[in-house]
Design a protein around this motif. Structure first.
Motif, PDB file in Angstrom:
ATOM      1  N   ILE A  14     -24.943  24.343 -25.557  1.00 18.22           N
ATOM      2  CA  ILE A  14     -26.291  24.908 -26.348  1.00 18.22           C
ATOM      3  C   ILE A  14     -25.643  25.454 -27.445  1.00 18.22           C
ATOM      4  O   ILE A  14     -24.682  26.605 -28.214  1.00 18.22           O
ATOM      5  N   THR A  15     -26.657  25.596 -28.449  1.00 20.38           N
ATOM      6  CA  THR A  15     -26.852  26.080 -30.216  1.00 20.38           C
ATOM      7  C   THR A  15     -27.238  26.968 -29.950  1.00 20.38           C
ATOM      8  O   THR A  15     -28.603  26.896 -29.834  1.00 20.38           O
ATOM      9  N   ILE A  16     -26.523  28.307 -31.027  1.00 24.37           N
ATOM     10  CA  ILE A  16     -27.608  29.290 -30.633  1.00 24.37           C
ATOM     11  C   ILE A  16     -27.073  29.627 -32.108  1.00 24.37           C
ATOM     12  O   ILE A  16     -26.149  30.199 -32.450  1.00 24.37           O
ATOM     13  N   ARG A  17     -28.098  30.840 -32.523  1.00 25.42           N
ATOM     14  CA  ARG A  17     -28.064  30.776 -33.720  1.00 25.42           C
ATOM     15  C   ARG A  17     -27.567  32.094 -34.202  1.00 25.42           C
ATOM     16  O   ARG A  17     -28.914  33.294 -33.715  1.00 25.42           O
ATOM     17  N   PHE A  18     -26.517  32.194 -35.285  1.00 26.61           N
ATOM     18  CA  PHE A  18     -26.910  33.996 -35.531  1.00 26.61           C
ATOM     19  C   PHE A  18     -26.221  33.874 -36.959  1.00 26.61           C
ATOM     20  O   PHE A  18     -26.615  32.950 -37.782  1.00 26.61           O
ATOM     21  N   LYS A  19     -26.477  35.151 -37.652  1.00 27.11           N
ATOM     22  CA  LYS A  19     -26.722  35.366 -39.050  1.00 27.11           C
ATOM     23  C   LYS A  19     -25.183  34.902 -39.253  1.00 27.11           C
ATOM     24  O   LYS A  19     -24.180  34.991 -38.729  1.00 27.11           O
TER      25      LYS A  19
END
Length: 126
Positions: A5-10
């Motif tokens: 799954i893709t998780i968005r981080f800075k």
């Protein structure tokens, strides 16, 4: 095979995580699993402060240990050494006075010596 799954981080946070992950674990998934397990098993929150670090605790302990050493040295100088000296002076045995044995002669009525008795003087006068 597990799905991803893709998780968005800075970007800055993602780069820090990748750097940490490469130095300590093989994969990013393993890194995240271990981090989550750490917080779960130790029942702490990542937002909690765990208190002083090991270096600050060590510095405080060293200060206290030095203070205790100073107290013990002071006790030795002011109490222990003088007390030991006094006790040792009490236990030093003075040489007993060795006086020669005095033999008292007792005579009977007729003037003859009937018996002799030995009298010891141990320095105790009665």
């Amino acid at each position: 095979m597990d799905s991803f799954i893709t998780i968005r981080f800075k970007r800055k946070t993602a780069e820090r995580f990748q750097k940490f992950s490469k130095t300590h674990f093989k994969t990013h998934t393993e890194t995240m699993d271990n981090m989550l397990d750490f917080f779960f098993y130790n029942e702490i929150s990542p937002k909690e402060k765990l208190g002083p670090t090991g270096r600050t605790i060590e510095a405080k302990l060293l200060k206290r240990i030095n203070a205790v050493i100073a107290i013990i040295r002071d006790l030795e100088k002011t109490q222990t050494k003088p007390t030991v000296a006094m006790i040792q002076s009490f236990f030093k045995e003075a040489e007993p006075n060795k006086k020669p044995i005095v033999i008292e002669k007792k005579y009977s009525k007729n003037g003859r010596q009937s018996r002799s008795s030995k009298k010891f003087d141990n320095g105790n006068e009665s």
